[in-house]
Write a protein that holds these residues in place. Structure first.
Motif, PDB file in Angstrom:
ATOM      1  N   ASN A 130       0.762  -1.269   0.144  1.00  0.00           N
ATOM      2  CA  ASN A 130       0.227   0.013  -0.157  1.00  0.00           C
ATOM      3  C   ASN A 130       0.814   1.157  -0.104  1.00  0.00           C
ATOM      4  OD1 ASN A 130      -2.539   0.946  -0.124  1.00  0.00           O
ATOM      5  ND2 ASN A 130      -2.991   1.261   2.032  1.00  0.00           N
ATOM      6  N   THR A 131       2.098   1.021   0.522  1.00  0.00           N
ATOM      7  CA  THR A 131       2.832   2.534   0.644  1.00  0.00           C
ATOM      8  C   THR A 131       3.204   2.959  -0.891  1.00  0.00           C
ATOM      9  OG1 THR A 131       4.082   1.694   2.871  1.00  0.00           O
ATOM     10  CG2 THR A 131       5.349   3.204   1.288  1.00  0.00           C
ATOM     11  N   GLY A 132       3.612   1.862  -1.576  1.00  0.00           N
ATOM     12  CA  GLY A 132       4.131   2.247  -2.937  1.00  0.00           C
ATOM     13  C   GLY A 132       2.692   2.624  -3.582  1.00  0.00           C
ATOM     14  N   GLU A 133       1.687   2.116  -3.556  1.00  0.00           N
ATOM     15  CA  GLU A 133       0.439   2.882  -4.285  1.00  0.00           C
ATOM     16  C   GLU A 133       0.131   4.073  -3.942  1.00  0.00           C
ATOM     17  OE1 GLU A 133      -3.494   3.916  -4.776  1.00  0.00           O
ATOM     18  OE2 GLU A 133      -2.645   3.163  -3.096  1.00  0.00           O
ATOM     19  N   ARG A 134       0.168   4.334  -2.594  1.00  0.00           N
ATOM     20  CA  ARG A 134      -0.113   5.737  -2.027  1.00  0.00           C
ATOM     21  C   ARG A 134       0.880   6.712  -2.545  1.00  0.00           C
ATOM     22  NH1 ARG A 134      -5.121   6.702  -1.154  1.00  0.00           N
ATOM     23  NH2 ARG A 134      -5.005   5.570  -3.092  1.00  0.00           N
ATOM     24  N   PHE A 135       2.240   6.297  -2.469  1.00  0.00           N
ATOM     25  CA  PHE A 135       3.266   7.113  -2.862  1.00  0.00           C
ATOM     26  C   PHE A 135       2.766   7.698  -4.464  1.00  0.00           C
ATOM     27  CE2 PHE A 135       7.265   7.791  -5.444  1.00  0.00           C
ATOM     28  CZ  PHE A 135       7.697   8.855  -5.027  1.00  0.00           C
ATOM     29  N   GLY A 136       2.654   6.866  -5.312  1.00  0.00           N
ATOM     30  CA  GLY A 136       2.137   7.199  -6.457  1.00  0.00           C
ATOM     31  C   GLY A 136       0.996   8.263  -6.715  1.00  0.00           C
ATOM     32  N   TYR A 137      -0.066   7.688  -5.813  1.00  0.00           N
ATOM     33  CA  TYR A 137      -1.349   8.343  -5.652  1.00  0.00           C
ATOM     34  C   TYR A 137      -0.890  10.048  -5.232  1.00  0.00           C
ATOM     35  CZ  TYR A 137      -5.999   9.995  -4.281  1.00  0.00           C
ATOM     36  OH  TYR A 137      -7.285  10.511  -3.915  1.00  0.00           O
ATOM     37  N   TYR A 138      -0.157  10.076  -4.165  1.00  0.00           N
ATOM     38  CA  TYR A 138       0.045  11.328  -3.456  1.00  0.00           C
ATOM     39  C   TYR A 138       0.986  11.947  -4.318  1.00  0.00           C
ATOM     40  CZ  TYR A 138      -3.136  10.103   0.358  1.00  0.00           C
ATOM     41  OH  TYR A 138      -4.271   9.915   1.245  1.00  0.00           O
TER      42      TYR A 138
ATOM     43  N   GLY B 223      -6.761  -4.393  -9.604  1.00  0.00           N
ATOM     44  CA  GLY B 223      -7.042  -3.258  -9.394  1.00  0.00           C
ATOM     45  C   GLY B 223      -5.700  -2.567  -9.376  1.00  0.00           C
ATOM     46  N   ILE B 224      -4.280  -3.083  -9.384  1.00  0.00           N
ATOM     47  CA  ILE B 224      -3.155  -2.413  -9.499  1.00  0.00           C
ATOM     48  C   ILE B 224      -2.723  -2.360 -11.066  1.00  0.00           C
ATOM     49  CG2 ILE B 224      -0.696  -3.063  -9.202  1.00  0.00           C
ATOM     50  CD1 ILE B 224      -1.171  -4.440  -6.461  1.00  0.00           C
ATOM     51  N   VAL B 225      -3.218  -3.389 -11.765  1.00  0.00           N
ATOM     52  CA  VAL B 225      -3.044  -3.325 -13.257  1.00  0.00           C
ATOM     53  C   VAL B 225      -3.811  -2.243 -13.856  1.00  0.00           C
ATOM     54  CG1 VAL B 225      -3.568  -4.524 -15.495  1.00  0.00           C
ATOM     55  CG2 VAL B 225      -2.466  -5.652 -13.479  1.00  0.00           C
ATOM     56  N   VAL B 226      -5.159  -2.019 -13.438  1.00  0.00           N
ATOM     57  CA  VAL B 226      -6.310  -1.123 -13.875  1.00  0.00           C
ATOM     58  C   VAL B 226      -5.434   0.375 -13.706  1.00  0.00           C
ATOM     59  CG1 VAL B 226      -8.408  -0.005 -13.657  1.00  0.00           C
ATOM     60  CG2 VAL B 226      -8.117  -2.478 -13.954  1.00  0.00           C
ATOM     61  N   MET B 227      -5.205   0.653 -12.314  1.00  0.00           N
ATOM     62  CA  MET B 227      -4.449   1.792 -11.926  1.00  0.00           C
ATOM     63  C   MET B 227      -3.296   2.060 -12.961  1.00  0.00           C
ATOM     64  SD  MET B 227      -4.556   2.167  -7.926  1.00  0.00           S
ATOM     65  CE  MET B 227      -4.031   0.664  -7.343  1.00  0.00           C
TER      66      MET B 227
ATOM     67  N   LYS C  21      -8.102  -0.578  -3.073  1.00  0.00           N
ATOM     68  CA  LYS C  21      -7.984   0.176  -1.846  1.00  0.00           C
ATOM     69  C   LYS C  21      -8.902  -0.599  -0.828  1.00  0.00           C
ATOM     70  CE  LYS C  21      -7.929   4.613   0.377  1.00  0.00           C
ATOM     71  NZ  LYS C  21      -6.828   4.542   0.741  1.00  0.00           N
ATOM     72  N   GLY C  22     -10.118  -0.826  -0.778  1.00  0.00           N
ATOM     73  CA  GLY C  22     -10.993  -1.205   0.321  1.00  0.00           C
ATOM     74  C   GLY C  22     -10.777  -2.780   0.465  1.00  0.00           C
ATOM     75  N   ASN C  23     -10.499  -3.669  -0.390  1.00  0.00           N
ATOM     76  CA  ASN C  23     -10.165  -5.173  -0.366  1.00  0.00           C
ATOM     77  C   ASN C  23      -8.774  -5.222   0.285  1.00  0.00           C
ATOM     78  OD1 ASN C  23     -12.678  -5.934  -1.592  1.00  0.00           O
ATOM     79  ND2 ASN C  23     -11.848  -5.118  -3.609  1.00  0.00           N
ATOM     80  N   LEU C  24      -7.989  -4.499  -0.116  1.00  0.00           N
ATOM     81  CA  LEU C  24      -6.631  -4.511   0.854  1.00  0.00           C
ATOM     82  C   LEU C  24      -6.782  -4.410   2.235  1.00  0.00           C
ATOM     83  CD1 LEU C  24      -3.337  -5.091  -0.239  1.00  0.00           C
ATOM     84  CD2 LEU C  24      -3.373  -2.702   0.360  1.00  0.00           C
ATOM     85  N   GLN C  25      -7.621  -3.452   2.562  1.00  0.00           N
ATOM     86  CA  GLN C  25      -7.816  -3.093   3.952  1.00  0.00           C
ATOM     87  C   GLN C  25      -8.656  -4.249   4.733  1.00  0.00           C
ATOM     88  OE1 GLN C  25      -8.914   0.852   4.368  1.00  0.00           O
ATOM     89  NE2 GLN C  25      -7.096   1.718   3.585  1.00  0.00           N
ATOM     90  N   VAL C  26      -9.465  -4.976   3.836  1.00  0.00           N
ATOM     91  CA  VAL C  26     -10.267  -6.019   4.473  1.00  0.00           C
ATOM     92  C   VAL C  26      -9.406  -7.318   4.585  1.00  0.00           C
ATOM     93  CG1 VAL C  26     -12.070  -7.887   3.799  1.00  0.00           C
ATOM     94  CG2 VAL C  26     -12.609  -5.412   3.199  1.00  0.00           C
ATOM     95  N   LEU C  27      -8.279  -7.278   3.601  1.00  0.00           N
ATOM     96  CA  LEU C  27      -7.214  -8.404   4.081  1.00  0.00           C
ATOM     97  C   LEU C  27      -6.694  -7.972   5.252  1.00  0.00           C
ATOM     98  CD1 LEU C  27      -5.663  -8.959   0.467  1.00  0.00           C
ATOM     99  CD2 LEU C  27      -7.037 -10.636   1.875  1.00  0.00           C
ATOM    100  N   VAL C  28      -6.129  -6.965   5.682  1.00  0.00           N
ATOM    101  CA  VAL C  28      -5.550  -6.665   6.997  1.00  0.00           C
ATOM    102  C   VAL C  28      -6.644  -6.962   7.950  1.00  0.00           C
ATOM    103  CG1 VAL C  28      -4.561  -4.582   8.478  1.00  0.00           C
ATOM    104  CG2 VAL C  28      -4.209  -4.846   5.542  1.00  0.00           C
ATOM    105  N   GLY C  29      -7.842  -6.721   7.875  1.00  0.00           N
ATOM    106  CA  GLY C  29      -8.855  -6.914   8.987  1.00  0.00           C
ATOM    107  C   GLY C  29      -8.914  -8.233   9.213  1.00  0.00           C
ATOM    108  N   ASN C  30      -8.894  -9.085   8.338  1.00  0.00           N
ATOM    109  CA  ASN C  30      -9.047 -10.462   8.344  1.00  0.00           C
ATOM    110  C   ASN C  30      -7.834 -11.209   9.119  1.00  0.00           C
ATOM    111  OD1 ASN C  30     -11.533 -10.524   6.933  1.00  0.00           O
ATOM    112  ND2 ASN C  30     -10.589 -11.404   5.048  1.00  0.00           N
ATOM    113  N   LEU C  31      -6.794 -10.487   9.013  1.00  0.00           N
ATOM    114  CA  LEU C  31      -5.677 -10.836   9.632  1.00  0.00           C
ATOM    115  C   LEU C  31      -5.891 -10.976  11.111  1.00  0.00           C
ATOM    116  CD1 LEU C  31      -3.043  -9.121   7.725  1.00  0.00           C
ATOM    117  CD2 LEU C  31      -3.170 -11.806   7.731  1.00  0.00           C
TER     118      LEU C  31
END
Length: 558
Positions: free
Chosen positions: A16-24, A80-84, A116-126
């Motif tokens: 997520n850090t890499g994706e957010r770096f590009g987004y911001y 999602g990564i590919v589409v972005m 975005k949301g699905n990555l955070q669901v993965l974190v929550g499942n952990l």
């Protein structure tokens, strides 16, 4: 602080850090690009900015539905990564028209919705496992910190890339030239009636005598530089994909939705998933929707950082800094300070002498480098409006260990506020943040008055006012955003985890679209302080509302 967390947390956080770096990186220069390339008004710029942010945060609702019902979370994140990547690639091509821009923004939004949301669901499942259950809030704080590590370096990356390509064209960035150049080209001003453009053009290394030619060249070259800045996101997404796929073994056990879990158990009762009655399910969904209603107004206020607060930095804030202020405008210095804070915590928290020596050594090295860099930094440095956006993520990174330690101590003494109570407090703190801007703005001309004076203010305020606002808003963000995400993963009925996380982002989307309201008022007859006053009032009303329904929200977590 980093102990007793699943290893998958760090893998997903890095992705997520890499994706957010590009987004911001893209977001840091987005509104500046819109006005430089197309000469848009603040109102139209606000509409596009708000619409894009709304799509970015609304489409996770679609991504959640897809993951919940068909693909699962892991595959949806990969797509999602590919589409972005395709969207950012389109955005990085110079010379785009407005339709191409809108298409690129939609593709980026769609990819983010899947990711975005699905990555955070993965974190929550952990954290559904019993051994990690009590670490959910600190875990999401760490996850949120990782997001902001990427965001902290983004404005500097955007600035460095644009500077590089502008210098290749023999030019440098001046905040006033784009608007003046558009006005000259459309006939609003002339060099006879307004010599300011000619004076600014003469300062450029590649000054062109003909003002029409200079104006068009400057607009084209600055726009191209921003395009290349957007291309940074493509590189960061490649890194995110590598991290995400190569560490899959660390979080694969959490990659399941409710249907997949039922298929794996072959009809047997699942001991890790809470069974809810229809009444409990309804109660939880209602509680989540009430929280969603509140956070709309937080994000409407908070995401002024990329819009009206960037304009405030451009039009009302000093363009140079000296003294100790120079430290904060070098992202390497900010990184060293953040590392030093973590080393200081390690020094006091380490139980072994070896850990204390390592932490002390790191702290000393950071201090020495900071002193040396300060001595050899120019006595006065020029700052750009987008660079202020690095302070919010820096404060998130720097304050996260303090936040975790504080709430950890409160938890041990049985005094930790509930997650809904933290969200309510966050709204109060956000109001205080905008109160700072309202106070200093009472001495400043309104944007409409500034426009009539040629867009240049005779009174520029210290950068410390804007930095202080970012600091207070960061306290609010830490109370609200990671806690809100944690609340969703904790309260959401198992069958609707992806959908409810999408609901969180949909509420964020509405708030992001409403960012266009202060932008539409920017050049109205309202005084500048009143623009911030509207945000103060909304935050206070939202805080009062959430405290009136506190019992209902706290009951939903039991």
């Amino acid at each position: 602080m980093f102990k007793n967390h699943p290893k998958g947390l760090y893998a997903l956080a890095l992705a997520n850090t890499g994706e957010r770096f590009g987004y911001y990186t893209m977001l840091a220069i987005f509104v500046l690009f819109l006005q430089a390339k197309f000469g848009l008004s603040p109102q139209m710029t606000g509409q596009i900015f708000g619409g894009f942010l709304a799509a970015v945060y609304f489409l996770p609702l679609l991504g959640g539905l897809i993951a919940d019902n068909w693909l699962g979370y892991g595959k949806t994140v990969t797509i999602g990564i590919v589409v972005m990547f395709l969207g950012y690639l389109l955005l990085a091509i110079p010379g785009m028209s407005m339709p191409v821009l809108i298409a690129a923004l939609f593709i980026i939004s769609l990819g983010t919705g899947l990711f975005k949301g699905n990555l955070q669901v993965l974190v929550g499942n952990l954290y559904d496992s019993p051994e990690y259950k009590n670490q959910r809030d600190p875990g999401f704080s760490l996850f949120y910190m990782a997001i902001n590590i990427g965001a902290m370096f983004a404005p500097t990356a955007a600035s460095k890339v644009t500077d590089f390509f502008m210098s290749k064209a023999g030019l440098f960035y001046d905040a006033h030239i784009p608007a003046l150049a558009h006005q000259f080209l459309n006939g609003t001003i002339t060099t006879e009636g307004n010599n300011e453009l000619a004076g600014l053009a003469a300062l450029q290394p590649a000054a062109i005598g003909d003002m029409a030619a200079f104006s068009q060249t400057y607009i084209d070259k600055l726009s191209e530089s921003y395009n290349y800045g957007f291309g940074v996101a493509c590189i960061s997404l490649i890194l995110s994909m590598i991290i995400y796929l190569s560490t899959r073994r660390l979080y694969q056990h959490a990659d399941f939705n409710s249907k997949q879990l039922a298929e794996q158990s072959n009809g047997k009762k699942n001991t890790t998933e809470t069974e809810l009655t229809p009444q409990q399910t309804r109660q939880r969904i209602v509680a989540l929707c009430l929280v969603f209603a509140v956070v709309i107004f937080f994000w409407m206020s908070f995401h002024q950082n990329g819009l009206t607060m960037t304009w405030f930095a451009r039009d009302y804030t000093a363009k140079t800094v000296d003294g100790l202020n120079r430290i904060g405008f070098d992202v390497i210095n900010l990184a060293l300070i953040a590392i030093g804070i973590y080393a200081l915590f390690g020094l006091f928290q380490s139980k072994e002498s070896k850990g204390k020596w390592i932490s002390g050594g790191i702290l000393a090295v950071c201090a020495v480098i900071l002193v040396v860099k300060y001595i050899y930094t120019q006595s006065s440095i020029v700052i750009k409006p987008e660079i202020f956006q690095q302070f919010n993520p820096f404060f998130v990174v720097a304050l996260t260990p303090i936040s975790i330690a504080l709430f950890g101590a409160l938890a041990k003494s049985g005094k930790e506020p509930s997650t809904p109570r933290k969200i309510g407090l966050g709204m109060f703190v956000a109001a205080i943040g905008f109160l700072i801007l309202a106070f200093i703005s009472t001495h400043l001309s309104s944007p409409s008055e500034l426009k009539s004076m040629g867009g240049v203010s005779n009174l520029l305020v210290s950068p410390n006012w804007l930095i202080s606002t970012y600091l207070v808003l960061t306290f609010a963000e830490l109370l609200l955003s990671p806690m809100g995400i944690s609340f969703v993963t904790k309260v959401a009925p198992p069958k609707y985890k992806g959908l409810m996380m999408g609901g969180w982002f949909a509420a964020t989307a509405i708030g992001n679209y409403l960012t266009s309201i202060p932008a539409s008022l920017w050049e109205s007859s309202l005084p500048l302080w009143a623009v911030w006053g509207i945000l103060i009032a909304l935050c206070l009303v939202s805080a009062l509302f959430i405290f009136t329904i506190m019992k209902r929200l706290e009951n939903a977590t039991k």
